[in-house]
Every structure is written in C-alpha cells, then in structure tokens.
Design an enzyme around this catalytic site. Sequence first.
Site, PDB file in Angstrom:
ATOM      1  N   ASN A   7       0.873  -1.175   0.022  1.00  0.00           N
ATOM      2  CA  ASN A   7       0.139   0.053   0.024  1.00  0.00           C
ATOM      3  C   ASN A   7       0.817   1.228   0.126  1.00  0.00           C
ATOM      4  O   ASN A   7       1.264   1.633   1.079  1.00  0.00           O
ATOM      5  CB  ASN A   7      -0.922  -0.018   1.383  1.00  0.00           C
ATOM      6  CG  ASN A   7      -1.948   1.242   1.282  1.00  0.00           C
ATOM      7  OD1 ASN A   7      -1.830   1.962   0.526  1.00  0.00           O
ATOM      8  ND2 ASN A   7      -2.791   1.157   2.472  1.00  0.00           N
ATOM      9  N   LYS A  14       2.999   0.650   3.413  1.00  0.00           N
ATOM     10  CA  LYS A  14       2.669  -0.310   4.095  1.00  0.00           C
ATOM     11  C   LYS A  14       2.815  -1.593   3.283  1.00  0.00           C
ATOM     12  O   LYS A  14       2.463  -1.600   2.405  1.00  0.00           O
ATOM     13  CB  LYS A  14       1.433  -0.276   4.863  1.00  0.00           C
ATOM     14  CG  LYS A  14       1.368   0.990   5.605  1.00  0.00           C
ATOM     15  CD  LYS A  14      -0.217   1.087   6.638  1.00  0.00           C
ATOM     16  CE  LYS A  14      -0.182   1.931   7.392  1.00  0.00           C
ATOM     17  NZ  LYS A  14      -1.324   2.944   6.699  1.00  0.00           N
ATOM     18  N   ARG A  91      -2.524  -2.253  -3.490  1.00  0.00           N
ATOM     19  CA  ARG A  91      -3.712  -1.408  -3.477  1.00  0.00           C
ATOM     20  C   ARG A  91      -3.770  -0.145  -4.272  1.00  0.00           C
ATOM     21  O   ARG A  91      -2.688   0.582  -4.169  1.00  0.00           O
ATOM     22  CB  ARG A  91      -3.912  -0.977  -1.884  1.00  0.00           C
ATOM     23  CG  ARG A  91      -5.237   0.068  -1.889  1.00  0.00           C
ATOM     24  CD  ARG A  91      -5.142   0.594  -0.390  1.00  0.00           C
ATOM     25  NE  ARG A  91      -6.155   1.519  -0.334  1.00  0.00           N
ATOM     26  CZ  ARG A  91      -6.203   2.745   0.232  1.00  0.00           C
ATOM     27  NH1 ARG A  91      -5.293   2.893   1.103  1.00  0.00           N
ATOM     28  NH2 ARG A  91      -7.407   3.398   0.422  1.00  0.00           N
ATOM     29  N   HIS A 180     -13.121   2.639  -0.201  1.00  0.00           N
ATOM     30  CA  HIS A 180     -13.217   1.545   0.901  1.00  0.00           C
ATOM     31  C   HIS A 180     -13.808   0.360   0.193  1.00  0.00           C
ATOM     32  O   HIS A 180     -14.318  -0.621   0.642  1.00  0.00           O
ATOM     33  CB  HIS A 180     -13.925   1.947   1.976  1.00  0.00           C
ATOM     34  CG  HIS A 180     -13.418   3.022   2.748  1.00  0.00           C
ATOM     35  ND1 HIS A 180     -14.013   4.062   3.459  1.00  0.00           N
ATOM     36  CD2 HIS A 180     -12.124   3.455   3.302  1.00  0.00           C
ATOM     37  CE1 HIS A 180     -13.293   4.965   4.155  1.00  0.00           C
ATOM     38  NE2 HIS A 180     -11.991   4.573   3.914  1.00  0.00           N
ATOM     39  N   HIS A 208     -17.931   1.486   7.300  1.00  0.00           N
ATOM     40  CA  HIS A 208     -16.644   1.295   7.490  1.00  0.00           C
ATOM     41  C   HIS A 208     -16.426   2.576   8.305  1.00  0.00           C
ATOM     42  O   HIS A 208     -16.265   3.563   7.652  1.00  0.00           O
ATOM     43  CB  HIS A 208     -15.840   1.139   6.220  1.00  0.00           C
ATOM     44  CG  HIS A 208     -14.318   1.210   6.134  1.00  0.00           C
ATOM     45  ND1 HIS A 208     -13.455   0.158   5.964  1.00  0.00           N
ATOM     46  CD2 HIS A 208     -13.443   2.231   6.706  1.00  0.00           C
ATOM     47  CE1 HIS A 208     -12.222   0.671   6.253  1.00  0.00           C
ATOM     48  NE2 HIS A 208     -12.141   1.902   6.519  1.00  0.00           N
ATOM     49  N   GLY A 210     -13.514   4.697  10.199  1.00  0.00           N
ATOM     50  CA  GLY A 210     -12.233   4.726  10.739  1.00  0.00           C
ATOM     51  C   GLY A 210     -11.807   6.348  10.513  1.00  0.00           C
ATOM     52  O   GLY A 210     -12.630   7.208  11.017  1.00  0.00           O
ATOM     53  N   ARG A 241     -12.853  15.195   7.988  1.00  0.00           N
ATOM     54  CA  ARG A 241     -13.584  15.562   6.653  1.00  0.00           C
ATOM     55  C   ARG A 241     -15.223  15.873   6.990  1.00  0.00           C
ATOM     56  O   ARG A 241     -15.547  15.299   7.805  1.00  0.00           O
ATOM     57  CB  ARG A 241     -13.371  14.347   5.774  1.00  0.00           C
ATOM     58  CG  ARG A 241     -12.187  14.239   5.232  1.00  0.00           C
ATOM     59  CD  ARG A 241     -12.357  13.321   3.986  1.00  0.00           C
ATOM     60  NE  ARG A 241     -10.868  12.566   3.938  1.00  0.00           N
ATOM     61  CZ  ARG A 241     -10.829  11.248   3.959  1.00  0.00           C
ATOM     62  NH1 ARG A 241     -11.885  10.473   3.618  1.00  0.00           N
ATOM     63  NH2 ARG A 241      -9.736  10.597   3.997  1.00  0.00           N
ATOM     64  N   GLY A 331     -11.442   1.056  12.720  1.00  0.00           N
ATOM     65  CA  GLY A 331     -11.305   1.446  13.987  1.00  0.00           C
ATOM     66  C   GLY A 331     -12.492   1.832  14.884  1.00  0.00           C
ATOM     67  O   GLY A 331     -12.436   1.089  15.909  1.00  0.00           O
ATOM     68  N   GLU A 384      -8.309  -5.627   4.654  1.00  0.00           N
ATOM     69  CA  GLU A 384      -8.163  -5.367   3.080  1.00  0.00           C
ATOM     70  C   GLU A 384      -6.751  -6.204   2.577  1.00  0.00           C
ATOM     71  O   GLU A 384      -6.801  -6.309   1.139  1.00  0.00           O
ATOM     72  CB  GLU A 384      -7.918  -3.909   3.094  1.00  0.00           C
ATOM     73  CG  GLU A 384      -9.156  -3.176   3.401  1.00  0.00           C
ATOM     74  CD  GLU A 384      -9.326  -1.778   3.666  1.00  0.00           C
ATOM     75  OE1 GLU A 384      -9.294  -0.979   2.783  1.00  0.00           O
ATOM     76  OE2 GLU A 384      -8.825  -1.459   4.688  1.00  0.00           O
TER      77      GLU A 384
HETATM   78  P1  AMP Z   1      -8.542   3.510  11.143  1.00  0.00           P
HETATM   79  O1  AMP Z   1      -8.435   4.359  10.173  1.00  0.00           O
HETATM   80  O2  AMP Z   1      -9.592   2.431  10.732  1.00  0.00           O
HETATM   81  O3  AMP Z   1      -7.478   2.918  11.754  1.00  0.00           O
HETATM   82  O4  AMP Z   1      -9.538   3.952  12.538  1.00  0.00           O
HETATM   83  C1  AMP Z   1      -9.100   5.224  13.388  1.00  0.00           C
HETATM   84  C2  AMP Z   1      -9.947   5.373  14.180  1.00  0.00           C
HETATM   85  O5  AMP Z   1     -10.571   4.447  15.101  1.00  0.00           O
HETATM   86  C3  AMP Z   1      -9.771   6.549  15.059  1.00  0.00           C
HETATM   87  O6  AMP Z   1     -10.632   7.685  14.836  1.00  0.00           O
HETATM   88  C4  AMP Z   1      -9.755   6.061  16.534  1.00  0.00           C
HETATM   89  O7  AMP Z   1     -10.283   7.056  17.368  1.00  0.00           O
HETATM   90  C5  AMP Z   1     -10.890   5.015  16.164  1.00  0.00           C
HETATM   91  N1  AMP Z   1     -10.694   4.212  17.332  1.00  0.00           N
HETATM   92  C6  AMP Z   1      -9.671   3.224  17.484  1.00  0.00           C
HETATM   93  N2  AMP Z   1      -9.932   2.565  18.871  1.00  0.00           N
HETATM   94  C7  AMP Z   1     -11.001   2.876  19.157  1.00  0.00           C
HETATM   95  C8  AMP Z   1     -11.918   2.562  20.453  1.00  0.00           C
HETATM   96  N3  AMP Z   1     -11.645   1.793  21.410  1.00  0.00           N
HETATM   97  N4  AMP Z   1     -13.056   3.367  20.480  1.00  0.00           N
HETATM   98  C9  AMP Z   1     -13.344   4.164  19.821  1.00  0.00           C
HETATM   99  N5  AMP Z   1     -12.567   4.800  18.662  1.00  0.00           N
HETATM  100  C10 AMP Z   1     -11.540   3.689  18.485  1.00  0.00           C
END
Ligand code: AMP
Length: 405
Positions: A7, A14, A91, A180, A208, A210, A241, A331, A384
């Site tokens: 990626n 990554k 990716r 995504h 999704h 994150g 965003r 996340g 992914e």
């Molecule tokens: P990602 O882009 O999939 O890595 O997700 C990142 C997001 O996941 C960030 O906004 C983090 O705040 C959120 N996140 C990770 N762990 C937790 C948790 N235990 N509770 C709430 N949000 C989380």
Amino acid sequence: MKVLVLNSGSSSIKYQFIETSTYSVLAKGQVERIGMDDAILTHVREDGDTVKISGEILDHNIAIEYVIAILLSKNHGVIKDKSEIEAVGHRVVHGGETFSDSVLITDEVIEKIRENIELAPLHNPHNLRGILACKRLLPDTPQVAVFDTAFHQKMPEYAFIYGLPYELYKKYKIRRYGFHGTSHRYVSKRASEILGLPIEQLRIITAHLGNGCSMSAVKFGVSIDTTMGFTPLEGLLMGTRSGDLDPAVILYIMSKEGLTMSEINALLNKHSGLLGISGVSSDMREIISEMKNGNQRAKLAFEVFCYRIKKYIGAYAAAMGGVDAIVFTAGIGENSPDVRKKVCEGLEFLGIKIDDEKNDSPEKEKIITTDDSKVKVLVIPTNEELVIALDTAEIVSKSKVMAEK
Ligand code: AMP
C-alpha cells in the site's frame, strides 16, 4: 502462494507478506518518512521478532529495495530467495470507470492507472510509483492491482449520477465512484459466511468507520450505493472531513473568509468533521472521553457522527427494499460499543434489537443483536490486505493456467 501486498502512499509504504493458502501473515511492516534522510522501516515477523531500521530512503524504489532486503535478511527475514515472492498485490485507490475488478498489471493497465491520476492526484501517483519500483526490482514477478473503487462500479447510473449538467459527466467523468471498496466487499462476504446464508440472498449495509468513513448498500453481493462520491469527502462525518454539505456553503465561506482553493480544500478535508465540530480531536476515543467528562461540543460531534450513520441506514434499507444485516468495521466500527449503540438506538422499528452484553463483549468478530432480532448487526474486523493477497493469488494462478494452454 506467497504474495507481497503493498500500500504505497506519498511518504509511506505499508506491506504484508502473506501465504494465501493458510491466510498467514509471514511478516508485515511499513516504511515511513520516505524522501527524508531519517526514514524508518519497521518490520515484524510472524513470530513477533521486530526490527526498526533508520536511514536515508529517498524514494519508493529504495523503500521497496529495503522491504525486499529485510524479507531476505538472515536474522529477520522469512525467505531465502527473491523468487519466493511469487506475486505482488498493490492497493490502487482509483480505477475510474476502467476497472470493475482487480487486474493483472500490464503496460496497458499502467497507462490506464496513469490516466486516472487526475481523479485521485493525492493517491494514484504514489500507488503507481510502487508498481513501477516492483517492475524494476522484481521484473519476473507478476503484479496485480486491486482498486478501492472497483467494488462500487456496478452501481446503477441513477445512484452515481449527480444533479449537474450531464455534459460534465461526459467531459470530466464527474460522478459518484465510492471508496473503501475492498473493505466493503470483504466484510459483506464475511457476514454472509458468519450468518451461513448465501450473499446472493442478503441485503447488507456495511459501515466502514475509521479515520475515513463510508457506508455501502450491498444488495445480493453487489454495491448498489455508497456514501463517498467523486472523492472521499462526501457522505458521513469523518475524523477531519466534513462529509455531506450544501455545496453553496463552500462558495459562501470562500467569499466571506476570502479563502483560496487550497485553503478551502484544507478546511473541508483537514479541519472539519469530528475535529471541526468538537474543537478537541479527530480521534473518536478522545471525543468519547471528553463527552463523558461533560464537554458539550464533543457530545455534539459524537451525535452528528452517529445521526448521519443512522440516516444512511434508513436510506439504504429503502434503496434495497429492506435490510437483513448491518456490519460495523474499521477502527471506530470495530472498537466502539458507544457508537454502535447510539447508531442503532431507535431502529427497533426496522427489526434491530441490540444485545448490550454482546455489544460490550471483547470478542473481535461477533453478532451483537439478540437471537430474535430480525436484522442481524455484526462487528467484523476488516482485512483489506488479505483480500488483496487472495485476489492476487487467484488472478496470477488463472493467468498461469491460461499461459500454459
Ligand atoms: P482506522 O482508520 O480504521 O485505523 O480507525 C481510526 C479511528 O478508530 C480513530 O478515529 C480512532 O479514534 C478510532 N478508534 C480506535 N480504537 C477505538 C476505540 N477503542 N474506541 C473508539 N474509537 C476507536
């Protein structure tokens, strides 16, 4: 098959080295700060052996040379010869209207990815750099491109056309693409496996959530609508965003604040969303903790975030003529019982009954609705890299069979 999954971003790459027959990640890591003289390669082997190397890594070519070298390394590696990297899966963010599936990379494919740079100027050039570096460093190794947009390419026209002069679509390909896609595809398929029902019979809403957030309406295995649009800015509220917005607001802010194109771009992409509303953070963990401490703006950010997801659940249930399952991933989706609970609150009329104990349980992959809930709500960790590796292995195996015929 042993597949190297890459990626490639602007200043980072990554990677995961995956044995597709067993789904095992033999090694994974990342190169950060590419272009700097203090770049860092972090490499973790399946047995936990971890190494960090710092040095001057000026471009993607050198970064991938480092990755191959560490995979071959006597002390930290997992292979003895380059030829054990049987294929490379990349990716690629934007496949435009050209790619509705993953493809074996040829010179023609490289040209098409290059043509799509205009649609994803922040991503495709770096993805392409990774591809070209591998072509040079591993000239005999087949490479496959897996596109973020591909899964959404079967959307009906009425779902992807904007209410703009049609000529603009013809001229500049301005339309909804969605992103995504690899994640939405993986979790919808996994949901059908967990539920023991064929995907061809299921109407699934995938969320999704994150740093970037998007939802998709997956009807009988096909994404028929998704919240992100021409770019990843549309739809849900995200970390930084804005998501959906009256387009006139942009013109209004630009004139009132005298902002340039690049300033308004930064405002919408980097200073809005959870961060913009709360003034505290783009990180949902901090938003929730501040909210629990009584911070009203953090509470508002949390509520806007959850409300918008709830609205799209209603919209997508309507778009599919019903809903059988909802999946939370990434996340926030995987880790926040608070968000899942708030989103599903008041959706009992759709047949959703959340079981609080299951929602709070530590299992990573789970069904969080009661046994008698008509609609099943699932939490599924996205993967992914595995999808990229499996697509790569399948396409490379097929191309070898074809070549032998
Ligand atoms: P990602 O882009 O999939 O890595 O997700 C990142 C997001 O996941 C960030 O906004 C983090 O705040 C959120 N996140 C990770 N762990 C937790 C948790 N235990 N509770 C709430 N949000 C989380």
